[in-house]
Design an enzyme around this catalytic site. Structure first.
Site, PDB file in Angstrom:
ATOM      1  N   GLY A  88      -9.514  -4.541   1.950  1.00  0.00           N
ATOM      2  CA  GLY A  88      -8.722  -4.465   3.162  1.00  0.00           C
ATOM      3  C   GLY A  88      -9.053  -3.206   3.925  1.00  0.00           C
ATOM      4  O   GLY A  88     -10.157  -2.663   3.835  1.00  0.00           O
ATOM      5  N   THR A 116      -0.393   0.235   6.570  1.00  0.00           N
ATOM      6  CA  THR A 116      -0.154  -0.777   5.556  1.00  0.00           C
ATOM      7  C   THR A 116      -0.003  -2.108   6.278  1.00  0.00           C
ATOM      8  O   THR A 116       0.224  -2.162   7.486  1.00  0.00           O
ATOM      9  CB  THR A 116       1.110  -0.485   4.734  1.00  0.00           C
ATOM     10  OG1 THR A 116       2.269  -0.528   5.594  1.00  0.00           O
ATOM     11  CG2 THR A 116       1.053   0.885   4.081  1.00  0.00           C
ATOM     12  N   GLY A 117      -0.095  -3.203   5.527  1.00  0.00           N
ATOM     13  CA  GLY A 117       0.036  -4.516   6.125  1.00  0.00           C
ATOM     14  C   GLY A 117      -1.282  -5.264   6.123  1.00  0.00           C
ATOM     15  O   GLY A 117      -2.141  -5.030   5.266  1.00  0.00           O
ATOM     16  N   GLY A 128      -4.685  -5.849   6.459  1.00  0.00           N
ATOM     17  CA  GLY A 128      -5.810  -4.949   6.647  1.00  0.00           C
ATOM     18  C   GLY A 128      -6.880  -5.479   7.565  1.00  0.00           C
ATOM     19  O   GLY A 128      -7.522  -4.707   8.294  1.00  0.00           O
ATOM     20  N   THR A 158       0.854  -1.180   0.000  1.00  0.00           N
ATOM     21  CA  THR A 158       0.000   0.000   0.000  1.00  0.00           C
ATOM     22  C   THR A 158       0.886   1.225   0.000  1.00  0.00           C
ATOM     23  O   THR A 158       2.049   1.147   0.390  1.00  0.00           O
ATOM     24  CB  THR A 158      -0.885   0.000   1.272  1.00  0.00           C
ATOM     25  OG1 THR A 158      -1.660  -1.208   1.315  1.00  0.00           O
ATOM     26  CG2 THR A 158      -1.822   1.185   1.331  1.00  0.00           C
TER      27      THR A 158
END
Length: 368
Positions: A245, A266-267, A269, A215
């Protein structure tokens, strides 16, 4: 005969009459003056904080933020740099597609002065979902549009449609799809690993237990003290079509409030949605807690909450990562991550740099 009343005129008249009735009914009640919130600080400087991949966009668009003409436009200009980059396969053009081989994009925007926001999800064929999200905020009376409805809205406002699948992202999808099963009709190509695009995909992502998630996020403080944020993504690699997400979810992947701060993530979601992650970070900053500690508190809650054995390693720690990019109303910034080794980008109006994220755990021995 009374003149014909249009649908819009009918609802406008009904709204005015209803409002008048309510005003009359409440006229006897004494007016109460709400408590005034503390004035937002005006620092006179421009700041950006965000994901590491946002740095080229920050460098390209900081002069626009410093000019003060259109702060959200400056943020989107920076985001567009990443959405346009086919080598960033986690955002915009060239993003890794869903399991059907179709690129679906999600994005959100928010302005801190009014708490207005706009989001799009599972948007196809539009290179800049961030621009579509801004249109939802400014040209509709809604917040969130998804799928075909989001595409129609973007099309109505003149955003161009195009095929977002590059050769690299298409080859990566085929490589993944052909290896799902030895009993379906998809046959692996001989010598496929010799293709430079396939070698790139294997070296970058091939050894991970969890499919990657990428992201871009930027939170920005303009010289007049206003905060704006944007998060944009192509989401989880080879995701279920229609999967959303946290990126387009206000309060999860983005939250911005002039009086407190701004945060994006980010990561994984799903973990951030479950804990209203970005909103939690901003609420901590509202209480005077530093951006770094606010972000770490939100990460601790994620770690403490996720008990699914599929998501945990042998020591009970997450087999995924989440990062928060945080900035308070005065421009103090931080990046935090569950796992060490991550970077975040910050631009102070003079130069942009990558910094180490504060983390809960040291760098994992193998890629997440």
């Amino acid at each position: 005969m009374s003149p014909r009343l249009s649908r819009r005129g009918f609802f406008r008249s009904a709204g005015l009459l209803g409002g008048a009735a309510l005003a009359t009914a409440g006229a006897a009640a004494p007016a109460t003056r709400p408590a005034e919130a503390p004035a937002r600080p005006i620092t006179g400087r421009a700041m950006m904080v965000g994901s590491a991949n946002a740095l080229p966009g920050m460098d390209a668009a900081m002069h626009l933020l410093k000019s003060g003409a259109d702060p959200l436009g400056a943020v989107l200009e920076a985001i567009h740099v990443i959405e346009d980059d086919p080598n960033d396969v986690t955002v915009g053009y060239g993003g890794i597609p869903n399991e059907d081989g179709v690129v679906e994009l999600d994005a959100s925007v928010m302005e801190g002065a009014t708490l207005r926001s706009g989001s799009v999800g599972a948007l196809r064929s539009i290179r800049h979902p961030s621009s579509a999200a801004r249109l939802v905020m400014e040209r509709s009376d809604r917040v969130f549009l998804v799928g075909e409805g989001a595409l129609r809205f973007a099309r109505a406002h003149g955003l161009p449609e195009e095929n977002l699948l590059t050769d690299r992202s298409r080859k990566s999808w085929l490589y993944w799809r052909e290896r799902l099963s030895g009993h379906d009709d998809w046959v692996e190509a001989a010598g496929e690993e010799d293709d430079p695009d396939i070698r790139w995909f294997i070296e970058k992502f091939g050894e991970r237990d969890f499919l990657p998630q990428g992201t871009v996020h930027i939170s920005a403080l303009s010289p007049d003290g206003h905060l704006h944020g944007c998060t944009s993504t192509s989401g989880l690699f080879f995701k279920i079509p229609g999967r959303l997400g946290d990126s387009p979810v206000i309060g999860a992947g983005l939250y911005t409030d002039d009086r407190s701060g701004s945060c994006g993530s980010t990561g994984r979601g799903e973990a951030t949605i479950a804990t209203c992650g970005s909103h939690s970070v901003v609420e901590s900053m509202r209480q005077g807690i530093s951006p770094e500690e606010s972000g770490l508190r939100a990460l601790r809650r994620i770690v403490e909450s996720d008990k699914d054995p599929r998501h945990l390693d042998a020591d009970g720690r997450p087999r995924f990562d989440v990062k928060f990019y945080c900035m308070d109303a005065r421009g103090s910034a931080a990046g935090v991550s569950i796992w060490g080794g991550a970077k975040y980008a910050v631009h102070d109006g003079t130069r942009g740099v990558l910094k180490d994220c504060a983390s809960l755990f040291p760098k994992p021995p193998t890629p997440l």
